[in-house]
Design a protein around this motif. Structure first.
Motif, short mmCIF file in Angstrom:
data_model
loop_
_atom_site.label_atom_id
_atom_site.label_comp_id
_atom_site.label_asym_id
_atom_site.label_seq_id
_atom_site.Cartn_x
_atom_site.Cartn_y
_atom_site.Cartn_z
N ASP A 201 0.83 -1.21 0.00
CA ASP A 201 0.00 0.00 0.00
C ASP A 201 0.86 1.25 0.00
OD1 ASP A 201 -2.21 -1.62 0.06
OD2 ASP A 201 -2.66 -1.31 2.18
N TYR A 202 1.97 1.18 0.75
CA TYR A 202 2.86 2.33 0.85
C TYR A 202 4.31 1.87 0.72
CZ TYR A 202 -1.22 4.60 2.92
OH TYR A 202 -2.47 5.10 3.14
N ILE A 203 5.11 2.70 0.07
CA ILE A 203 6.56 2.49 0.00
C ILE A 203 7.21 3.74 0.57
CG2 ILE A 203 8.56 2.15 -1.49
CD1 ILE A 203 6.52 0.93 -3.54
N LEU A 232 4.63 -2.25 8.65
CA LEU A 232 5.64 -3.20 8.19
C LEU A 232 5.23 -4.63 8.56
CD1 LEU A 232 9.00 -1.39 9.10
CD2 LEU A 232 8.29 -2.06 6.80
N LYS A 233 4.77 -4.80 9.77
CA LYS A 233 4.36 -6.13 10.24
C LYS A 233 3.17 -6.65 9.45
CE LYS A 233 3.20 -8.63 14.49
NZ LYS A 233 2.97 -8.50 15.97
N GLU A 234 2.27 -5.74 9.07
CA GLU A 234 1.07 -6.12 8.31
C GLU A 234 1.34 -6.22 6.82
OE1 GLU A 234 -1.65 -3.05 9.37
OE2 GLU A 234 -2.09 -3.88 11.36
N LYS A 235 2.57 -6.01 6.39
CA LYS A 235 2.96 -6.06 4.98
C LYS A 235 2.26 -4.99 4.14
CE LYS A 235 5.33 -9.79 5.95
NZ LYS A 235 6.80 -9.74 6.10
N PRO A 259 17.14 -2.20 10.54
CA PRO A 259 16.30 -3.37 10.81
C PRO A 259 16.25 -4.31 9.61
CG PRO A 259 15.20 -1.35 11.50
CD PRO A 259 16.41 -0.93 10.71
N LYS A 260 16.19 -5.61 9.88
CA LYS A 260 16.12 -6.60 8.81
C LYS A 260 14.78 -6.55 8.08
CE LYS A 260 19.41 -9.76 11.01
NZ LYS A 260 19.63 -11.13 11.55
N GLU A 261 13.78 -5.93 8.70
CA GLU A 261 12.47 -5.79 8.05
C GLU A 261 12.49 -4.79 6.90
OE1 GLU A 261 12.14 -7.37 12.04
OE2 GLU A 261 12.97 -5.45 11.30
N ALA A 304 6.06 14.05 9.69
CA ALA A 304 5.03 14.20 8.66
C ALA A 304 4.62 12.84 8.09
CB ALA A 304 5.53 15.11 7.55
N ILE A 305 5.60 11.96 7.92
CA ILE A 305 5.31 10.60 7.44
C ILE A 305 4.41 9.87 8.43
CG2 ILE A 305 6.31 8.35 6.90
CD1 ILE A 305 7.00 10.34 4.76
N GLU A 306 4.76 9.93 9.71
CA GLU A 306 3.97 9.26 10.74
C GLU A 306 2.55 9.81 10.79
OE1 GLU A 306 5.89 8.38 14.62
OE2 GLU A 306 7.60 9.48 13.77
N GLU A 307 2.41 11.13 10.73
CA GLU A 307 1.09 11.74 10.79
C GLU A 307 0.23 11.32 9.60
OE1 GLU A 307 1.91 15.90 11.08
OE2 GLU A 307 2.40 15.82 13.24
N PHE A 308 0.84 11.30 8.42
CA PHE A 308 0.10 10.90 7.22
C PHE A 308 -0.37 9.45 7.33
CE2 PHE A 308 -0.58 9.26 3.02
CZ PHE A 308 -1.11 10.31 2.29
N LEU A 309 0.53 8.56 7.70
CA LEU A 309 0.19 7.14 7.78
C LEU A 309 -0.85 6.88 8.88
CD1 LEU A 309 3.73 5.55 7.33
CD2 LEU A 309 1.86 5.60 5.66
N THR A 310 -0.75 7.59 9.97
CA THR A 310 -1.73 7.43 11.05
C THR A 310 -3.11 7.86 10.60
OG1 THR A 310 -0.01 7.80 12.73
CG2 THR A 310 -2.30 8.10 13.41
N LEU A 311 -3.15 8.94 9.84
CA LEU A 311 -4.44 9.49 9.38
C LEU A 311 -5.06 8.62 8.28
CD1 LEU A 311 -6.45 11.86 9.55
CD2 LEU A 311 -5.07 13.02 7.80
N HIS A 312 -4.25 8.01 7.42
CA HIS A 312 -4.77 7.33 6.25
C HIS A 312 -4.74 5.80 6.35
CE1 HIS A 312 -3.79 11.38 4.70
NE2 HIS A 312 -4.81 11.18 3.90
N SER A 313 -4.25 5.26 7.43
CA SER A 313 -4.16 3.81 7.54
C SER A 313 -5.25 3.25 8.46
CB SER A 313 -2.80 3.40 8.08
OG SER A 313 -1.79 3.86 7.22
#
Length: 313
Positions: A201-203, A232-235, A259-261, A304-313
């Motif tokens: 969904d996101y890169i 990341l855990k949810e792929k 991280p290896k992930e 900004a990345i965290e805020e965007f992902l929190t709002l749209h995920s």
């Protein structure tokens, strides 16, 4: 010079004020030798009939410089007034639609064509506040109309337009809402992949130079961001950490910090750096891209990345 950038209080004051006195700069006769009478920056008088905050912000952005005579070079010698006014203006632009901000910025730069010294002073302020990677007000979308107005300016010769043309070309690459440019990355094992073959969904593209202080801080922020770890855990998110430079031994030395992930890779052919397909004026840099490979955030902060992902995920 230390500027007082108190954005919210400034905006509230601007939008709530109902009248302002006209400034000395607007009353100068353009044919007279300007006198050094500049004592303060005078805001435009917002009509009392405008009570809606959005309407008042729109008026203020469009008329912000009405009381400034752009032929008067005295403004150059009062950075405590002029530069503070520019910093406040850059923040107010965030409170109107992007199209309105673009139109207002372009008009402002066009007005400075009246005097080349003033033109260079104002465009230098635009560089400092909207382009410099260390500026808290950095905003490429606001800087684009500055560059367009510089290229269209009748007072610049073709040599003087070389730099704004180059910057505009780079600014228009990977612009928010456009398709990200594809590239090939190489893993430590030698295996290769492409941005466009990644499926999530996101890169999150994290271009960095391991070992630099800012990069180490960013790695820590990303490693400890709950929303990033959750996706990341949810792929649903792929984090591609990319090294763009030549010193592979140095890159390999720091691989254990990642991280290896994550996908930890380097640009073997130096495509990003040499062909400038991504803007590397600041390292590290973050791009958030969706599953259609459309750029959602460009050169963004981890917050900004965290805020965007929190709002749209």
């Amino acid at each position: 010079m230390k500027l007082n950038i108190n954005f919210l209080s400034i905006l509230c004051f601007f939008l709530l004020c109902t009248s302002c006195k006209s400034g000395n700069a607007s009353s100068q006769n353009k044919n007279e030798i300007p006198q050094d009478t500049i004592k303060s920056f005078t805001l435009p008088s917002i009509p009392q009939m405008m009570t809606d905050p959005e309407q008042r912000a729109d008026f203020l952005v469009k008329h912000y410089w009405d009381n400034v005579n752009f032929t008067d070079t005295n403004y150059i010698h009062h950075p405590d007034i002029t530069e503070q006014a520019w910093a406040d203006y850059c923040d107010i632009l965030n409170h109107v639609p992007l199209t309105t901000a673009h139109e207002a910025i372009r008009k402002t730069i066009e007005q400075t064509n009246a005097n080349k010294k003033v033109f260079f002073y104002i465009t230098d302020l635009a560089d400092k506040y909207l382009y410099d990677p260390n500026s808290p007000l950095r905003n490429e979308e606001f800087y684009i109309p500055v560059l367009e107005a510089m290229i269209a300016s009748p007072i610049l010769n073709e040599t003087e337009k070389i730099r704004p043309k180059a910057r505009l070309e780079l600014a228009l690459k990977n612009r928010i809402g456009t398709k990200a440019l594809d590239f090939t990355y190489t893993l430590a094992s030698g295996a290769q992949g492409n941005l466009y073959k990644l499926n999530a969904d996101y890169i999150l593209l994290f271009i960095n130079n391991p070992g630099c202080h800012a990069c180490s801080e960013m790695i820590g922020q990303l490693k400890n961001a709950p929303i990033i770890n959750k996706l990341l855990k949810e792929k649903k998110l792929i984090l591609l950490s990319l090294y763009p430079d030549e010193e592979l031994d140095e890159w390999r030395k720091h691989l254990s910090e990642f991280p290896k992930e994550w996908i930890n890779a380097y640009d073997k052919k130096f495509t990003i750096k040499e062909e400038q397909i991504y803007d590397l004026k600041a390292i590290p840099t973050l791009y958030l891209i969706d599953k259609e490979k459309t750029v959602l955030l460009k050169d963004a902060t981890a917050q900004a990345i965290e805020e965007f992902l929190t709002l749209h995920s």
